[in-house]
Design a protein around this motif. Structure first.
Motif, PDB file in Angstrom:
ATOM      1  N   MET A  31      -3.531  -8.490 -19.881  1.00 47.24           N
ATOM      2  CA  MET A  31      -3.036  -7.291 -19.215  1.00 47.24           C
ATOM      3  C   MET A  31      -2.165  -6.495 -20.184  1.00 47.24           C
ATOM      4  SD  MET A  31      -0.808  -7.144 -15.761  1.00 47.24           S
ATOM      5  CE  MET A  31      -0.112  -5.617 -15.197  1.00 47.24           C
ATOM      6  N   SER A  32      -2.312  -5.202 -20.191  1.00 49.10           N
ATOM      7  CA  SER A  32      -1.507  -4.365 -21.082  1.00 49.10           C
ATOM      8  C   SER A  32      -0.560  -3.510 -20.277  1.00 49.10           C
ATOM      9  CB  SER A  32      -2.405  -3.468 -21.933  1.00 49.10           C
ATOM     10  OG  SER A  32      -3.183  -2.620 -21.118  1.00 49.10           O
ATOM     11  N   GLY A  33       0.585  -3.216 -20.847  1.00 49.11           N
ATOM     12  CA  GLY A  33       1.594  -2.467 -20.126  1.00 49.11           C
ATOM     13  C   GLY A  33       1.374  -0.979 -20.221  1.00 49.11           C
ATOM     14  N   GLY A  34       2.022  -0.256 -19.318  1.00 51.22           N
ATOM     15  CA  GLY A  34       1.936   1.193 -19.329  1.00 51.22           C
ATOM     16  C   GLY A  34       3.301   1.798 -19.147  1.00 51.22           C
ATOM     17  N   GLY A  35       3.468   3.025 -19.532  1.00 52.86           N
ATOM     18  CA  GLY A  35       4.756   3.692 -19.419  1.00 52.86           C
ATOM     19  C   GLY A  35       4.952   4.279 -18.039  1.00 52.86           C
ATOM     20  N   ALA A  36       6.102   4.866 -17.844  1.00 54.38           N
ATOM     21  CA  ALA A  36       6.408   5.497 -16.566  1.00 54.38           C
ATOM     22  C   ALA A  36       5.562   6.742 -16.410  1.00 54.38           C
ATOM     23  CB  ALA A  36       7.888   5.854 -16.503  1.00 54.38           C
ATOM     24  N   GLY A  37       4.879   6.857 -15.292  1.00 53.67           N
ATOM     25  CA  GLY A  37       4.031   8.009 -15.086  1.00 53.67           C
ATOM     26  C   GLY A  37       4.733   9.143 -14.380  1.00 53.67           C
ATOM     27  N   LEU A  38       5.725   8.808 -13.560  1.00 53.89           N
ATOM     28  CA  LEU A  38       6.365   9.846 -12.754  1.00 53.89           C
ATOM     29  C   LEU A  38       7.762   9.398 -12.373  1.00 53.89           C
ATOM     30  CD1 LEU A  38       5.900  12.549 -11.249  1.00 53.89           C
ATOM     31  CD2 LEU A  38       5.223  11.206  -9.268  1.00 53.89           C
ATOM     32  N   GLU A  39       8.697  10.327 -12.456  1.00 56.58           N
ATOM     33  CA  GLU A  39      10.077  10.041 -12.066  1.00 56.58           C
ATOM     34  C   GLU A  39      10.429  10.893 -10.862  1.00 56.58           C
ATOM     35  OE1 GLU A  39      14.295  10.876 -14.155  1.00 56.58           O
ATOM     36  OE2 GLU A  39      13.010   9.437 -15.220  1.00 56.58           O
ATOM     37  N   LEU A  40      11.058  10.269  -9.849  1.00 57.31           N
ATOM     38  CA  LEU A  40      11.411  10.963  -8.618  1.00 57.31           C
ATOM     39  C   LEU A  40      12.917  11.021  -8.472  1.00 57.31           C
ATOM     40  CD1 LEU A  40       8.501   9.477  -8.095  1.00 57.31           C
ATOM     41  CD2 LEU A  40       8.906  10.206  -5.759  1.00 57.31           C
ATOM     42  N   GLU A  41      13.366  11.840  -7.515  1.00 55.48           N
ATOM     43  CA  GLU A  41      14.794  12.007  -7.298  1.00 55.48           C
ATOM     44  C   GLU A  41      15.340  11.022  -6.281  1.00 55.48           C
ATOM     45  OE1 GLU A  41      15.535  16.038  -6.269  1.00 55.48           O
ATOM     46  OE2 GLU A  41      14.833  16.849  -8.178  1.00 55.48           O
ATOM     47  N   ASP A  42      14.520  10.581  -5.327  1.00 56.28           N
ATOM     48  CA  ASP A  42      14.987   9.662  -4.289  1.00 56.28           C
ATOM     49  C   ASP A  42      14.046   8.466  -4.209  1.00 56.28           C
ATOM     50  OD1 ASP A  42      16.490   8.604  -2.259  1.00 56.28           O
ATOM     51  OD2 ASP A  42      16.428  10.390  -0.990  1.00 56.28           O
ATOM     52  N   ALA A  43      14.436   7.484  -3.422  1.00 55.30           N
ATOM     53  CA  ALA A  43      13.744   6.198  -3.376  1.00 55.30           C
ATOM     54  C   ALA A  43      12.279   6.330  -2.969  1.00 55.30           C
ATOM     55  CB  ALA A  43      14.458   5.256  -2.418  1.00 55.30           C
ATOM     56  N   ILE A  44      11.446   5.469  -3.546  1.00 54.57           N
ATOM     57  CA  ILE A  44      10.027   5.378  -3.200  1.00 54.57           C
ATOM     58  C   ILE A  44       9.869   4.333  -2.106  1.00 54.57           C
ATOM     59  CG2 ILE A  44       7.723   4.781  -4.037  1.00 54.57           C
ATOM     60  CD1 ILE A  44       8.708   5.622  -6.845  1.00 54.57           C
ATOM     61  N   SER A  45       9.151   4.672  -1.054  1.00 60.37           N
ATOM     62  CA  SER A  45       8.928   3.723   0.035  1.00 60.37           C
ATOM     63  C   SER A  45       7.576   3.027  -0.066  1.00 60.37           C
ATOM     64  CB  SER A  45       9.049   4.422   1.393  1.00 60.37           C
ATOM     65  OG  SER A  45       8.192   5.547   1.448  1.00 60.37           O
ATOM     66  N   LYS A  46       6.527   3.754  -0.490  1.00 60.67           N
ATOM     67  CA  LYS A  46       5.198   3.149  -0.560  1.00 60.67           C
ATOM     68  C   LYS A  46       4.331   3.899  -1.559  1.00 60.67           C
ATOM     69  CE  LYS A  46       3.841   0.186   1.531  1.00 60.67           C
ATOM     70  NZ  LYS A  46       3.060   0.001   2.760  1.00 60.67           N
ATOM     71  N   ILE A  47       3.471   3.140  -2.267  1.00 60.82           N
ATOM     72  CA  ILE A  47       2.440   3.739  -3.115  1.00 60.82           C
ATOM     73  C   ILE A  47       1.094   3.162  -2.701  1.00 60.82           C
ATOM     74  CG2 ILE A  47       3.918   4.279  -5.076  1.00 60.82           C
ATOM     75  CD1 ILE A  47       3.050   1.689  -6.393  1.00 60.82           C
ATOM     76  N   LYS A  48       0.050   3.989  -2.765  1.00 58.38           N
ATOM     77  CA  LYS A  48      -1.293   3.569  -2.372  1.00 58.38           C
ATOM     78  C   LYS A  48      -2.326   4.259  -3.251  1.00 58.38           C
ATOM     79  CE  LYS A  48      -1.260   0.764   1.252  1.00 58.38           C
ATOM     80  NZ  LYS A  48      -1.986  -0.526   1.257  1.00 58.38           N
ATOM     81  N   PHE A  49      -3.251   3.479  -3.814  1.00 53.34           N
ATOM     82  CA  PHE A  49      -4.373   4.057  -4.539  1.00 53.34           C
ATOM     83  C   PHE A  49      -5.448   4.515  -3.558  1.00 53.34           C
ATOM     84  CE2 PHE A  49      -3.134   2.084  -8.659  1.00 53.34           C
ATOM     85  CZ  PHE A  49      -3.423   3.155  -9.496  1.00 53.34           C
ATOM     86  N   SER A  50      -6.160   5.568  -3.970  1.00 52.75           N
ATOM     87  CA  SER A  50      -7.307   6.040  -3.209  1.00 52.75           C
ATOM     88  C   SER A  50      -8.383   4.964  -3.158  1.00 52.75           C
ATOM     89  CB  SER A  50      -7.876   7.307  -3.864  1.00 52.75           C
ATOM     90  OG  SER A  50      -9.177   7.565  -3.422  1.00 52.75           O
ATOM     91  N   PRO A  51      -9.189   4.920  -2.092  1.00 55.72           N
ATOM     92  CA  PRO A  51     -10.245   3.909  -1.999  1.00 55.72           C
ATOM     93  C   PRO A  51     -11.386   4.099  -2.994  1.00 55.72           C
ATOM     94  CG  PRO A  51     -10.335   5.408  -0.114  1.00 55.72           C
ATOM     95  CD  PRO A  51      -9.068   5.714  -0.852  1.00 55.72           C
ATOM     96  N   GLU A  52     -11.487   5.281  -3.639  1.00 55.52           N
ATOM     97  CA  GLU A  52     -12.632   5.523  -4.515  1.00 55.52           C
ATOM     98  C   GLU A  52     -12.268   6.072  -5.893  1.00 55.52           C
ATOM     99  OE1 GLU A  52     -15.306   8.076  -2.464  1.00 55.52           O
ATOM    100  OE2 GLU A  52     -15.708   6.648  -0.845  1.00 55.52           O
ATOM    101  N   SER A  53     -11.023   6.471  -6.109  1.00 58.78           N
ATOM    102  CA  SER A  53     -10.651   7.063  -7.393  1.00 58.78           C
ATOM    103  C   SER A  53      -9.318   6.471  -7.853  1.00 58.78           C
ATOM    104  CB  SER A  53     -10.535   8.583  -7.263  1.00 58.78           C
ATOM    105  OG  SER A  53      -9.381   8.940  -6.519  1.00 58.78           O
ATOM    106  N   ASN A  54      -8.803   7.012  -8.949  1.00 54.07           N
ATOM    107  CA  ASN A  54      -7.505   6.570  -9.451  1.00 54.07           C
ATOM    108  C   ASN A  54      -6.392   7.548  -9.102  1.00 54.07           C
ATOM    109  OD1 ASN A  54      -8.506   4.188 -10.548  1.00 54.07           O
ATOM    110  ND2 ASN A  54      -9.018   5.164 -12.505  1.00 54.07           N
ATOM    111  N   ASN A  55      -6.563   8.236  -7.981  1.00 58.33           N
ATOM    112  CA  ASN A  55      -5.482   9.054  -7.446  1.00 58.33           C
ATOM    113  C   ASN A  55      -4.521   8.158  -6.670  1.00 58.33           C
ATOM    114  OD1 ASN A  55      -6.612  11.342  -8.521  1.00 58.33           O
ATOM    115  ND2 ASN A  55      -7.618  11.967  -6.616  1.00 58.33           N
ATOM    116  N   LEU A  56      -3.240   8.414  -6.829  1.00 62.78           N
ATOM    117  CA  LEU A  56      -2.205   7.563  -6.249  1.00 62.78           C
ATOM    118  C   LEU A  56      -1.318   8.364  -5.313  1.00 62.78           C
ATOM    119  CD1 LEU A  56      -0.915   4.623  -6.549  1.00 62.78           C
ATOM    120  CD2 LEU A  56       0.696   5.723  -8.129  1.00 62.78           C
ATOM    121  N   LEU A  57      -1.165   7.879  -4.063  1.00 63.24           N
ATOM    122  CA  LEU A  57      -0.229   8.470  -3.108  1.00 63.24           C
ATOM    123  C   LEU A  57       1.150   7.853  -3.303  1.00 63.24           C
ATOM    124  CD1 LEU A  57      -1.830   8.652   0.468  1.00 63.24           C
ATOM    125  CD2 LEU A  57      -1.142  10.571  -0.982  1.00 63.24           C
TER     126      LEU A  57
END
Length: 316
Positions: free
Chosen positions: A1-27
């Motif tokens: 497994m290879s590591g990756g950098g931070a993709g996105l920085e937010l201002e407030d806490a993250i509650s949930k992340i979810k990948f799309s069922p068919e692509s690499n789009n992330l909610l």
């Protein structure tokens, strides 16, 4: 497994992340009341939608439709192509979870109002079927669904199992193997079982009414440490299995650890470098080749670090 950098920085806490069922789009659902859609491949923000309250959960129906639950009890549908949000209904208290049942074609949500609500989004706004929990004065903490099997955690550590084809009553109710409050639950993809994570660092794999129950039902501590003469551990905020049935899964906890395990061999596989924040949520993409890690405070403990929340992407 290879590591990756931070993709996105937010201002407030993250509650949930979810990948799309068919692509690499992330909610990404956040306490700042925004739902973000992020393209992992191009490291770009596709969409940012505002809600009326902090978002506590999110899920996909398909590439163009997602749903959110929030602290005001609203369940909302997001059109990711049009960039619009509409309310499909509301709980009488905080809406803790939302998911989409692909087998039933319905949205399922839970809340602190002791209700499990089933939303047919093809009906007119406000119409729903409502299923109350059997336990008296029991808030629903978290849920997971696999096919027609719905697993519901109520009253901290009580598990209710429903068949979505017959919702009159649970077909099984039991106490979890862990005897402390449960923080998260997820389905085991190669069976009808489920895994739970507790506030004291325990993970339990449970296989109700299956032939493999006696062989595979077990519990363990992810990062045990001794406190005042007893074993203790950090709260497990997320458990995610890789798709495909290999039995590999990852856990994320309040001390910033992400650890990979194999459910079939009961082996610890590897551990990622520790994150500066808690690990609030985890998500695999549809091929199991990418793991998204939300490093964020969770508002669970006063001593939690509150560095800017970030999402990290790792390649398997």
């Amino acid at each position: 497994m290879s590591g990756g950098g931070a993709g996105l920085e937010l201002e407030d806490a993250i509650s949930k992340i979810k990948f799309s069922p068919e692509s690499n789009n992330l909610l990404i659902a956040s306490w700042d009341s925004y739902l973000r859609l992020y393209n992992v491949e191009t490291s770009s923000l596709i969409l940012k939608l505002y809600s009326r309250a902090p978002l506590l959960d999110c899920c996909f129906e398909n590439e163009s439709t997602s749903y959110t639950s929030d602290s005001n009890g609203f369940i909302q549908r997001c059109d990711l192509n049009a960039g619009t949000v509409d309310t499909i209904g509301r709980h009488d208290d905080i809406a803790t979870s939302v998911l989409f049942s692909f087998d039933k074609g319905e949205v399922i949500s839970t809340g602190l109002d002791e209700k499990i609500r089933f939303w047919d989004t093809r009906r007119q706004r406000g119409q729903s079927r409502v299923l109350s929990t059997d336990a008296a004065a029991a808030a629903v903490r978290c849920i997971t669904v696999n096919g027609n099997n719905l697993v519901v955690c109520v009253d901290d550590a009580s598990m209710h199992l429903y068949d979505l084809r017959s919702l009159d009553r649970p077909f099984q109710s039991c106490e979890s193997q862990v005897e402390v409050p449960i923080r998260c639950v997820t389905s085991v993809p190669f069976s009808t079982g489920y895994a739970v994570g507790s506030v004291d660092g325990q993970v339990a794999l449970e296989f109700p009414n299956t032939a493999c129950s006696s062989e595979m039902k077990y519990t363990f501590r992810c990062h045990p440490k001794s406190m005042k003469g007893r074993l203790d551990g950090a709260c497990i905020n997320a458990i995610e299995f890789t798709p495909g049935g290999s039995g590999t899964f990852v856990t994320g906890d309040n001390e910033g650890y992400v650890i990979s395990w194999n459910a079939k061999s009961r082996r610890r596989l590897f551990e990622l470098p520790r994150y500066s924040n808690s690990v609030a949520s985890l998500a695999f993409n549809h091929t199991g080749e990418l793991l998204a890690v939300a490093s964020s405070h969770t508002y669970q403990e006063a001593k939690e670090k509150e560095e800017p929340p970030q999402v990290f992407i790792h390649k398997f």
